[in-house]
Each structure stands twice: as C-alpha cells, then as structure tokens.
Design an enzyme around this catalytic site. Structure first.
Site, PDB file in Angstrom:
ATOM      1  N   LYS A 173      42.227  63.149 100.941  1.00  0.00           N
ATOM      2  CA  LYS A 173      41.449  62.709  99.566  1.00  0.00           C
ATOM      3  C   LYS A 173      42.211  62.750  98.397  1.00  0.00           C
ATOM      4  O   LYS A 173      42.832  63.668  97.890  1.00  0.00           O
ATOM      5  CB  LYS A 173      40.279  63.837  99.264  1.00  0.00           C
ATOM      6  CG  LYS A 173      39.423  63.209  98.288  1.00  0.00           C
ATOM      7  CD  LYS A 173      38.547  64.441  97.738  1.00  0.00           C
ATOM      8  CE  LYS A 173      38.963  65.027  96.558  1.00  0.00           C
ATOM      9  NZ  LYS A 173      39.072  64.079  95.312  1.00  0.00           N
ATOM     10  N   GLU A 248      50.241  74.101  96.427  1.00  0.00           N
ATOM     11  CA  GLU A 248      51.127  73.921  95.234  1.00  0.00           C
ATOM     12  C   GLU A 248      50.281  73.711  93.844  1.00  0.00           C
ATOM     13  O   GLU A 248      49.615  72.931  93.913  1.00  0.00           O
ATOM     14  CB  GLU A 248      51.960  72.440  95.554  1.00  0.00           C
ATOM     15  CG  GLU A 248      52.426  72.536  97.000  1.00  0.00           C
ATOM     16  CD  GLU A 248      53.687  73.307  97.074  1.00  0.00           C
ATOM     17  OE1 GLU A 248      54.248  73.749  95.926  1.00  0.00           O
ATOM     18  OE2 GLU A 248      53.979  73.660  97.991  1.00  0.00           O
ATOM     19  N   CYS A 282      53.958  68.554  87.002  1.00  0.00           N
ATOM     20  CA  CYS A 282      54.203  70.249  87.294  1.00  0.00           C
ATOM     21  C   CYS A 282      55.417  70.879  87.097  1.00  0.00           C
ATOM     22  O   CYS A 282      55.501  71.994  86.820  1.00  0.00           O
ATOM     23  CB  CYS A 282      53.355  70.351  88.341  1.00  0.00           C
ATOM     24  SG  CYS A 282      54.686  69.548  90.009  1.00  0.00           S
ATOM     25  N   GLU A 384      48.746  76.689  80.979  1.00  0.00           N
ATOM     26  CA  GLU A 384      49.245  75.280  81.269  1.00  0.00           C
ATOM     27  C   GLU A 384      48.715  74.314  80.369  1.00  0.00           C
ATOM     28  O   GLU A 384      47.128  74.239  80.653  1.00  0.00           O
ATOM     29  CB  GLU A 384      49.085  75.254  82.834  1.00  0.00           C
ATOM     30  CG  GLU A 384      49.607  73.899  83.209  1.00  0.00           C
ATOM     31  CD  GLU A 384      49.351  73.407  84.905  1.00  0.00           C
ATOM     32  OE1 GLU A 384      48.255  73.695  85.172  1.00  0.00           O
ATOM     33  OE2 GLU A 384      50.430  73.006  85.247  1.00  0.00           O
TER      34      GLU A 384
HETATM   35  P1  NAD Z   1      42.768  69.661  90.467  1.00  0.00           P
HETATM   36  O1  NAD Z   1      42.689  71.218  90.967  1.00  0.00           O
HETATM   37  O2  NAD Z   1      41.457  69.473  89.385  1.00  0.00           O
HETATM   38  O3  NAD Z   1      42.343  68.737  91.606  1.00  0.00           O
HETATM   39  C1  NAD Z   1      43.370  68.537  92.420  1.00  0.00           C
HETATM   40  C2  NAD Z   1      42.588  67.764  93.615  1.00  0.00           C
HETATM   41  O4  NAD Z   1      41.615  68.825  94.234  1.00  0.00           O
HETATM   42  C3  NAD Z   1      41.802  66.584  93.291  1.00  0.00           C
HETATM   43  O5  NAD Z   1      41.652  65.688  94.524  1.00  0.00           O
HETATM   44  C4  NAD Z   1      40.526  67.084  93.117  1.00  0.00           C
HETATM   45  O6  NAD Z   1      39.465  66.201  93.538  1.00  0.00           O
HETATM   46  C5  NAD Z   1      40.501  68.396  94.275  1.00  0.00           C
HETATM   47  N1  NAD Z   1      39.359  69.235  94.067  1.00  0.00           N
HETATM   48  C6  NAD Z   1      38.958  69.777  93.106  1.00  0.00           C
HETATM   49  N2  NAD Z   1      37.957  70.887  93.458  1.00  0.00           N
HETATM   50  C7  NAD Z   1      38.054  70.929  94.608  1.00  0.00           C
HETATM   51  C8  NAD Z   1      37.242  71.857  95.570  1.00  0.00           C
HETATM   52  N3  NAD Z   1      36.497  72.860  94.926  1.00  0.00           N
HETATM   53  N4  NAD Z   1      37.655  71.819  96.678  1.00  0.00           N
HETATM   54  C9  NAD Z   1      38.386  70.841  97.364  1.00  0.00           C
HETATM   55  N5  NAD Z   1      39.111  70.003  96.239  1.00  0.00           N
HETATM   56  C10 NAD Z   1      38.961  70.100  95.144  1.00  0.00           C
HETATM   57  O7  NAD Z   1      44.096  69.296  89.620  1.00  0.00           O
HETATM   58  P2  NAD Z   1      44.197  67.967  88.802  1.00  0.00           P
HETATM   59  O8  NAD Z   1      43.614  68.150  87.677  1.00  0.00           O
HETATM   60  O9  NAD Z   1      44.012  66.772  89.756  1.00  0.00           O
HETATM   61  O10 NAD Z   1      45.906  68.131  88.823  1.00  0.00           O
HETATM   62  C11 NAD Z   1      46.416  68.661  87.836  1.00  0.00           C
HETATM   63  C12 NAD Z   1      46.954  70.313  88.250  1.00  0.00           C
HETATM   64  O11 NAD Z   1      47.817  69.893  89.390  1.00  0.00           O
HETATM   65  C13 NAD Z   1      47.723  70.767  87.233  1.00  0.00           C
HETATM   66  O12 NAD Z   1      47.582  72.195  87.381  1.00  0.00           O
HETATM   67  C14 NAD Z   1      49.315  70.881  87.870  1.00  0.00           C
HETATM   68  O13 NAD Z   1      50.312  71.951  87.651  1.00  0.00           O
HETATM   69  C15 NAD Z   1      49.147  71.044  89.377  1.00  0.00           C
HETATM   70  N6  NAD Z   1      50.161  70.107  90.095  1.00  0.00           N
HETATM   71  C16 NAD Z   1      50.839  70.940  90.852  1.00  0.00           C
HETATM   72  C17 NAD Z   1      52.044  70.360  91.422  1.00  0.00           C
HETATM   73  C18 NAD Z   1      52.853  71.186  92.274  1.00  0.00           C
HETATM   74  O14 NAD Z   1      53.673  70.753  93.237  1.00  0.00           O
HETATM   75  N7  NAD Z   1      52.801  72.749  92.195  1.00  0.00           N
HETATM   76  C19 NAD Z   1      52.378  69.013  91.474  1.00  0.00           C
HETATM   77  C20 NAD Z   1      51.640  68.200  90.769  1.00  0.00           C
HETATM   78  C21 NAD Z   1      50.280  68.858  90.045  1.00  0.00           C
END
Ligand code: NAD
Length: 480
Positions: A173, A248, A282, A384
C-alpha cells in the site's frame, strides 16, 4: 478526472465497495485524481491472489526472478519523464529533484535487489568431529509493504524489491497522499510480465486498507515506513500475531558542526541536508549544533544562502523549494513555527506561508525557516516537524554537543562536520543513531544497513539486512 485502480492478481480492479478518495496536487491545492478507498475486502482479494502465486514464484530459479525484476527496473527507466512528472505532481517536490533522486533511485532499488539475490549466500557452521550445521533461507510467504508520502516510489521499491527478489508475494500500500507513481508501477509490472498475484497494490487510507494488511492472518511479515505513532500501533497490533516486523519511523536528526570543518563544503551541504524535498526527508538534519567560535559566521552565511532559495512552482527548473505535501501538513508545520516563537525562538528567515501567483496561489508553500534561541529540550527541538524548518544552537564542548544531540526519543541519522579524524570517530561512536555521515550527507550505498534506533525504528533495511528480513532461516545439523 483520472481514476486510479488497485492492481490485484495481475489486473486493474475497482475497489469492492466502489468508494474513492480525492487526490490533491499540492502545487495548486486542487484535486487531480481519485484513488480507491479500499478496505479489508480488497486486501483479502489481494492476499488470496498473492497466496495463489506464491508456490510458483518462490520456486522459480533466481535467474528467472532476477530477469523479471530487471525488466521492472528498465520499465520505469523507459518511462522516466512520466514517472518524474507524476511524482512531482503528487508530492509537490521540484521536478528536478524527482529526476535526480526519486525515480533514478527507484530504478536502482529494483536492479540492485534483482542482482543482489544472485549473490545471497547462506551460512554453514562446521563442528570439528561432531558434524555440520547449514542454514537455509526461504521466503516467508505473503508479506505486506506499507510506505509514506515523502519519497513515494523510492521507498515503495526499497521494500517490494527485496521482498520479491527473495521469492515472497506482496500486498503493498503506497501512501494515499501520493499514490500515482505506484499506480504507474502497476502498468510497468503488467508490461514486464510479472506473473499475476506476485505483486498486488492496494490503494487507500491507513486506518482501513493499511490496517487490514497489518491484521490479515495470512500476511506473515510487515515492512512499514512512516510515523512513529503509526509504527507503535502496528507493533501493538501485529506483535501478538507474531508477525515479523520492520519499522522505519520518524527522526529529529542532529547536524553537529565543529569549528575545524571545511566551511564551504559544510555550508552548501547543510543547506541541502536542511531543506531538500522541503525538509520532508526522514534523514534531514533539523537540529543544527554549531561550535560557538563559528556560530555567528555560520549563522550569517547560512541565513544569507537560505533566504535566497527560490520557493516556487515545482515544474520551474529554477525552483529550489516546491510545495509541502498537503494542506494539513502545511498547517502542522506552520503551527510548529508558531510554537517555536511561543517557546522564545527568534526566526532568522522564513517563518511564513508563501502565496505564489495564479494558478499556484492555493498551493501549499512555506518559506525555508531558520530559528535560533531555543533550549535543546523544548518541544520544537524534541518533536518531529518534517518540514522546511531548522533550529540553530551553539555548543562549547564535544560532551555538550553529544548530550544535546542524544537528548531526543529519536535516533535515525546524524551528521558530523570536522577535519579531526579522532574527533569524528569519537562522535560517530557515541551518537545514538543508526546512520552517521561524517563531512557529507545522504551518500547512500544500497549494501549498507539502513534504519534507526530508539523511537526511530526496529530492524534495518538495505543490502543483506533486507534479504534476511524477507527470509526465514532454518538451521539443519548433520552428525558426522
Ligand atoms: P504515516 O505513519 O501517517 O503513514 C505511513 C503509511 O502508513 C501510509 O501509507 C499510511 O496510509 C499508512 N498507515 C497509516 N495508519 C496506518 C495504520 N493504522 N495501519 C496501517 N497503515 C497505516 O506517515 P506519513 O505521514 O505518510 O510519513 C511521514 C513519516 O514517515 C515521518 O514521521 C517520517 O520521519 C517517516 N519516514 C521515515 C523514514 C525512515 O526510513 N525511517 C523514511 C521516510 C519517512
């Protein structure tokens, strides 16, 4: 208006309930496509297709799988312009960045794992006079891959490439905020002859489609990249089901600058490490610690460079800062700037929304923002923000810099600037992070372990780490 579809069992399929979500172009603040609002039923269909495809896919020769994945990689490369335009349109990032970083990296993620799998060796442990152990590594079965919006295709392929290369079938997804390039990847997969059901792409919200992936009993492992709170929820939900998890998560990375650094190299790299992709990487260094003896010199030069960065329409080649990803995210970032002022910070440049000329006057633009005068333990320096906002903080000693750098719940990446080799080693050794760059930033070798410690995640991606995550080891002992 374009209506995206799920990619299940090798073909496009409408969501079972027929519901769709609006997808925005952040550069203009207008809806440009509709995406499936999938739920547990769509995830079940995708999982059934993946289960049916698994016996054949997992027993193909490594060369056969490798060739198919190389065709996927080539398929993206052949449609480079289309992928670049889609990524910029969906995310708001400058077209130049999508062309230099996002899409080439998606191409190399696929080709890297397509060839890495040919060299993946299992271990054996010989016991003199007793026998020999050998360890096999088999694919897990059906695995879930869930990715965020900041580097959409880059992070999506970073997961599905090793999952597929090791012989798993995938239910994936992409973020509902940036689904377009994953949709184009479905077209590439069909053209490349990926057998039906091997890769299934289900679009939709985290709370419904994402949650259904996490909870489906036949999905045995979940590789997730996203926010720390979502990661905690996934761990709570999938832990009792004994699923294998790779998480991650968020970061609040320190960028530590010593007076003995190469100043010009540090300055130009720090502009990038602070504001690339509007600070929505990130790995961006959002807390900049500067040795006090060069604090004023650094501040003047940094503010001067950053205030000249062009905030503009992502498709204009001279744009350095495009739009942030959504209205909600813009409001969140602006609220953190307001918080920083409440906490006593001084805004040195930026601090405001930028309104461009029509037709981009409803887009989500924020001026790159530098703030000083905040204590290291205030909320602005602890939480963050994930936008074009950095804070400056002076330090006097290595110990003080380390103490402040390590004083957050996060531990993803760090950058250290010094020409003193011993000091670089000391700092790199002591920093709480999974990745440390010395005199550089975002230099990536796909063989290296990638991931964070503390609230930045569990497990590692990249190279052997990813191939190991997506396989189950079995040790077999034979008595001599
Ligand atoms: P998010 O956690 O809101 O969403 C990430 C993904 O998870 C999306 O596809 C979303 O639809 C899905 N998701 C949301 N709730 C869920 C649930 N309850 N169950 C299953 N899936 C669910 O994050 P975001 O706002 O899309 O991304 C930003 C975040 O990602 C920031 O915190 C950033 O630091 C982090 N990030 C981390 C890395 C890394 O490698 N550590 C890399 C890129 C981004």
């Amino acid at each position: 208006m374009k209506k995206l579809q799920n990619y299940i069992n090798g073909k496009f399929q409408a969501p079972v309930l027929g519901k769709y979500i609006e997808n925005f172009d952040p550069s203009k603040g207008v809806v440009f496509s509709l995406i499936p609002d999938s739920d547990a039923e769509d995830v079940s269909l995708a999982t059934e297709a993946a289960k049916a495809a698994f016996p054949k896919w997992s027993t193909m020769t490594l060369n056969e799988r490798s060739e198919i994945l190389l065709r996927l990689s080539k398929g993206i490369e052949d449609r480079m312009d289309e992928f670049v335009a889609a990524e910029s349109l969906d995310n708001g990032k400058p077209v130049s960045l999508a062309r230099q970083v996002d899409i080439p990296r998606a191409v190399s993620n696929l080709s890297f794992f397509a060839t890495a799998i040919l060299h993946f060796a299992s271990e054996s442990h010989y016991m003199e006079g007793v026998g020999v152990n050998y360890t096999t590594r088999k694919p897990i079965g059906v695995v879930g891959c869930i990715s965020p919006w900041n580097l959409p295709l880059y992070l999506f392929t970073w997961k599905i490439a090793p999952a597929l290369a090791t012989g798993n079938c995938v239910v994936a997804k992409p973020s509902e905020i940036t689904p377009y390039s994953a949709y184009l990847l479905s077209e590439v997969a069909m053209a490349a002859g990926l057998p039906p059901g091997v890769l299934n792409i289900v679009h939709g919200l985290g709370a419904s489609a994402g949650d259904a992936i996490v909870k489906h009993p036949d999905i045995k492992a979940v590789s997730f990249t996203g926010g720390t709170a979502t990661g905690a929820y996934i761990a709570r939900t999938a832990g009792p089901m004994f699923k294998k998890l790779s998480l991650e998560l968020g970061g609040k990375n320190p960028n530590i600058i010593f007076a003995d650094c190469d100043f010009e190299d540090m300055l130009s790299t720090t502009v990038r490490s602070s504001f690339a992709n509007q600070g929505q990487i990130c790995l961006c260094g959002s807390r900049i610690f500067i040795e006090r003896t060069i604090y004023d010199k650094f501040k003047t030069a940094f503010v001067e460079k950053v205030s000249r960065m062009k905030v503009g329409n992502p498709s204009d080649p001279s744009t350095k800062q495009g739009a942030v990803v959504s209205k909600g995210h813009m409001e969140k970032v602006l609220s953190y700037i307001a918080l920083a002022e409440e906490e006593g910070g001084t805004i040195l440049t930026g601090g405001n929304q930028v309104i461009l000329d029509a037709p981009h006057d409803n887009g989500y633009y924020i001026a790159p923002t530098i703030i000083e005068g905040l204590p290291f333990d205030c909320r602005t320096n602890q939480e963050e923000i994930f936008g074009p906002v950095v804070t400056l903080c002076p330090f006097d000693t290595e110990e003080e810099a380390l103490m402040m750098a390590n004083a957050t719940q996060y531990g993803l990446a760090a950058t250290v600037w010094t020409t003193n080799l011993k000091k670089a080693h000391r700092m790199a050794d002591e920093i709480h992070a999974g990745i440390v760059w010395v005199n550089s930033w975002l230099v990536r070798d796909l063989r290296t372990p990638f991931g964070g410690v503390k609230a930045s995640g569990v497990g590692r991606e990249g190279g052997w780490e990813a191939l190991k995550f997506f396989t189950e080891p079995k040790n077999i002992f034979i008595k001599s």
